[in-house]
Design a protein around this motif. Structure first.
Motif, PDB file in Angstrom:
ATOM      1  N   ALA A   2      -2.911  11.382  -7.039  1.00  0.00           N
ATOM      2  CA  ALA A   2      -3.866  12.062  -6.157  1.00  0.00           C
ATOM      3  C   ALA A   2      -3.119  12.631  -4.955  1.00  0.00           C
ATOM      4  O   ALA A   2      -2.205  12.005  -4.428  1.00  0.00           O
ATOM      5  CB  ALA A   2      -4.944  11.090  -5.685  1.00  0.00           C
ATOM      6  N   GLY A   3      -3.510  13.813  -4.543  1.00  0.00           N
ATOM      7  CA  GLY A   3      -2.939  14.387  -3.326  1.00  0.00           C
ATOM      8  C   GLY A   3      -3.551  13.693  -2.125  1.00  0.00           C
ATOM      9  O   GLY A   3      -4.768  13.548  -2.041  1.00  0.00           O
ATOM     10  N   LEU A   4      -2.729  13.238  -1.203  1.00  0.00           N
ATOM     11  CA  LEU A   4      -3.214  12.498  -0.043  1.00  0.00           C
ATOM     12  C   LEU A   4      -2.806  13.154   1.264  1.00  0.00           C
ATOM     13  O   LEU A   4      -1.659  13.561   1.429  1.00  0.00           O
ATOM     14  CB  LEU A   4      -2.675  11.063  -0.059  1.00  0.00           C
ATOM     15  CG  LEU A   4      -3.067  10.204  -1.250  1.00  0.00           C
ATOM     16  CD1 LEU A   4      -2.298   8.895  -1.230  1.00  0.00           C
ATOM     17  CD2 LEU A   4      -4.555   9.951  -1.261  1.00  0.00           C
ATOM     18  N   LEU A   5      -3.751  13.210   2.175  1.00  0.00           N
ATOM     19  CA  LEU A   5      -3.528  13.685   3.539  1.00  0.00           C
ATOM     20  C   LEU A   5      -4.124  12.606   4.421  1.00  0.00           C
ATOM     21  O   LEU A   5      -5.313  12.336   4.366  1.00  0.00           O
ATOM     22  CB  LEU A   5      -4.223  15.024   3.759  1.00  0.00           C
ATOM     23  CG  LEU A   5      -4.213  15.607   5.161  1.00  0.00           C
ATOM     24  CD1 LEU A   5      -2.786  15.864   5.641  1.00  0.00           C
ATOM     25  CD2 LEU A   5      -5.007  16.903   5.182  1.00  0.00           C
ATOM     26  N   LEU A  40       0.820  -1.205   0.000  1.00  0.00           N
ATOM     27  CA  LEU A  40       0.000   0.000   0.000  1.00  0.00           C
ATOM     28  C   LEU A  40       0.857   1.260   0.000  1.00  0.00           C
ATOM     29  O   LEU A  40       0.541   2.238  -0.675  1.00  0.00           O
ATOM     30  CB  LEU A  40      -0.944  -0.003   1.208  1.00  0.00           C
ATOM     31  CG  LEU A  40      -1.899   1.157   1.333  1.00  0.00           C
ATOM     32  CD1 LEU A  40      -2.801   1.252   0.104  1.00  0.00           C
ATOM     33  CD2 LEU A  40      -2.724   1.039   2.586  1.00  0.00           C
ATOM     34  N   ALA A  41       1.959   1.249   0.723  1.00  0.00           N
ATOM     35  CA  ALA A  41       2.823   2.429   0.803  1.00  0.00           C
ATOM     36  C   ALA A  41       3.349   2.833  -0.580  1.00  0.00           C
ATOM     37  O   ALA A  41       3.427   4.016  -0.889  1.00  0.00           O
ATOM     38  CB  ALA A  41       3.989   2.175   1.750  1.00  0.00           C
ATOM     39  N   ILE A  98      -0.915  12.496   9.893  1.00  0.00           N
ATOM     40  CA  ILE A  98       0.338  11.755  10.050  1.00  0.00           C
ATOM     41  C   ILE A  98       1.176  11.670   8.789  1.00  0.00           C
ATOM     42  O   ILE A  98       2.354  11.340   8.849  1.00  0.00           O
ATOM     43  CB  ILE A  98       0.087  10.323  10.589  1.00  0.00           C
ATOM     44  CG1 ILE A  98      -0.831   9.553   9.651  1.00  0.00           C
ATOM     45  CG2 ILE A  98      -0.473  10.373  12.011  1.00  0.00           C
ATOM     46  CD1 ILE A  98      -0.945   8.067   9.986  1.00  0.00           C
ATOM     47  N   TRP A  99       0.587  11.967   7.608  1.00  0.00           N
ATOM     48  CA  TRP A  99       1.368  11.842   6.382  1.00  0.00           C
ATOM     49  C   TRP A  99       0.701  12.600   5.248  1.00  0.00           C
ATOM     50  O   TRP A  99      -0.527  12.635   5.156  1.00  0.00           O
ATOM     51  CB  TRP A  99       1.486  10.364   6.019  1.00  0.00           C
ATOM     52  CG  TRP A  99       2.417  10.073   4.878  1.00  0.00           C
ATOM     53  CD1 TRP A  99       3.777  10.022   4.928  1.00  0.00           C
ATOM     54  CD2 TRP A  99       2.057   9.795   3.523  1.00  0.00           C
ATOM     55  NE1 TRP A  99       4.276   9.723   3.681  1.00  0.00           N
ATOM     56  CE2 TRP A  99       3.235   9.573   2.796  1.00  0.00           C
ATOM     57  CE3 TRP A  99       0.842   9.718   2.858  1.00  0.00           C
ATOM     58  CZ2 TRP A  99       3.242   9.277   1.451  1.00  0.00           C
ATOM     59  CZ3 TRP A  99       0.841   9.425   1.508  1.00  0.00           C
ATOM     60  CH2 TRP A  99       2.041   9.202   0.816  1.00  0.00           C
ATOM     61  N   VAL A 100       1.498  13.221   4.407  1.00  0.00           N
ATOM     62  CA  VAL A 100       1.030  13.825   3.154  1.00  0.00           C
ATOM     63  C   VAL A 100       1.987  13.381   2.055  1.00  0.00           C
ATOM     64  O   VAL A 100       3.165  13.150   2.319  1.00  0.00           O
ATOM     65  CB  VAL A 100       0.971  15.369   3.201  1.00  0.00           C
ATOM     66  CG1 VAL A 100       0.012  15.858   4.244  1.00  0.00           C
ATOM     67  CG2 VAL A 100       2.344  15.976   3.413  1.00  0.00           C
ATOM     68  N   ASN A 101       1.475  13.238   0.854  1.00  0.00           N
ATOM     69  CA  ASN A 101       2.380  12.917  -0.248  1.00  0.00           C
ATOM     70  C   ASN A 101       2.792  14.190  -0.972  1.00  0.00           C
ATOM     71  O   ASN A 101       2.283  15.280  -0.700  1.00  0.00           O
ATOM     72  CB  ASN A 101       1.777  11.863  -1.191  1.00  0.00           C
ATOM     73  CG  ASN A 101       0.565  12.354  -1.957  1.00  0.00           C
ATOM     74  OD1 ASN A 101       0.084  13.465  -1.768  1.00  0.00           O
ATOM     75  ND2 ASN A 101       0.053  11.506  -2.835  1.00  0.00           N
ATOM     76  N   GLN A 102       3.731  14.033  -1.898  1.00  0.00           N
ATOM     77  CA  GLN A 102       4.264  15.196  -2.612  1.00  0.00           C
ATOM     78  C   GLN A 102       3.185  15.890  -3.437  1.00  0.00           C
ATOM     79  O   GLN A 102       3.174  17.118  -3.546  1.00  0.00           O
ATOM     80  CB  GLN A 102       5.432  14.779  -3.514  1.00  0.00           C
ATOM     81  CG  GLN A 102       6.146  15.948  -4.146  1.00  0.00           C
ATOM     82  CD  GLN A 102       6.794  16.862  -3.117  1.00  0.00           C
ATOM     83  OE1 GLN A 102       7.463  16.401  -2.199  1.00  0.00           O
ATOM     84  NE2 GLN A 102       6.593  18.167  -3.260  1.00  0.00           N
ATOM     85  N   VAL A 103       2.263  15.137  -4.004  1.00  0.00           N
ATOM     86  CA  VAL A 103       1.192  15.733  -4.810  1.00  0.00           C
ATOM     87  C   VAL A 103       0.367  16.691  -3.948  1.00  0.00           C
ATOM     88  O   VAL A 103       0.032  17.795  -4.377  1.00  0.00           O
ATOM     89  CB  VAL A 103       0.301  14.646  -5.450  1.00  0.00           C
ATOM     90  CG1 VAL A 103      -0.857  15.266  -6.208  1.00  0.00           C
ATOM     91  CG2 VAL A 103       1.127  13.753  -6.361  1.00  0.00           C
TER      92      VAL A 103
END
Length: 143
Positions: free
Chosen positions: A50-53, A41-42, A62-67
């Motif tokens: 997709a931008g993820l929060l 999944l990671a 706890i985590w955001v991606n670069q998008v």
């Protein structure tokens, strides 16, 4: 392996006929699932467009991606929301929104309901619009 089957792993699984997963049935009767579905999944979360929060069970970001970070024109977006409370994250993000009070209200409503929500068109101050989906994850009935 047939050329058309490259990139697929052989597994014996049941997939409903109306499944959106592109599966191929092998001569043996097993279904070959695209190898992409075998990724951790990671890996998917890091490479999606997709931008993820992501929050934990206590709604701490706890985590955001670069998008996600690229949607904001500030270098401190990750440090401003990661390991912060839900309210602190919302407070930080509000100034970027076209309608900050509505954004805060909707985010609190999503948290309270704990149900999936898709297609929220969120307008930003810079005139852009992003589609927001909220997907709570449960493990054995626990949120």
């Amino acid at each position: 392996m047939l050329p058309a089957m490259q990139g697929y792993r052989q597994r014996s699984v049941k997939i409903p006929l109306m499944s959106p997963i592109p599966a191929k049935i092998l001569k043996s009767g097993t279904i070959a699932i695209p190898a992409i579905l075998s990724l951790p999944l990671a890996a998917y979360l890091q490479h999606t467009n997709a931008g993820l929060l992501i929050t934990d069970e206590k709604y701490r970001f706890i985590w955001v991606n670069q998008v996600f970070m690229d949607h904001f024109d500030t270098p401190d977006i990750a440090s401003a929301v990661i390991n912060k409370s839900f309210q602190a994250g919302i407070t930080f993000l509000q100034p970027f929104m076209a309608d900050p009070p509505f954004f805060a209200q909707k985010m609190k409503e999503l948290r309270r309901r704990k149900k999936p929500f898709f297609g929220w068109e969120l307008r930003f101050q810079n005139g852009s619009t992003r589609e927001i989906s909220y997907m709570p994850v449960y493990d054995k009935g626990v949120f």
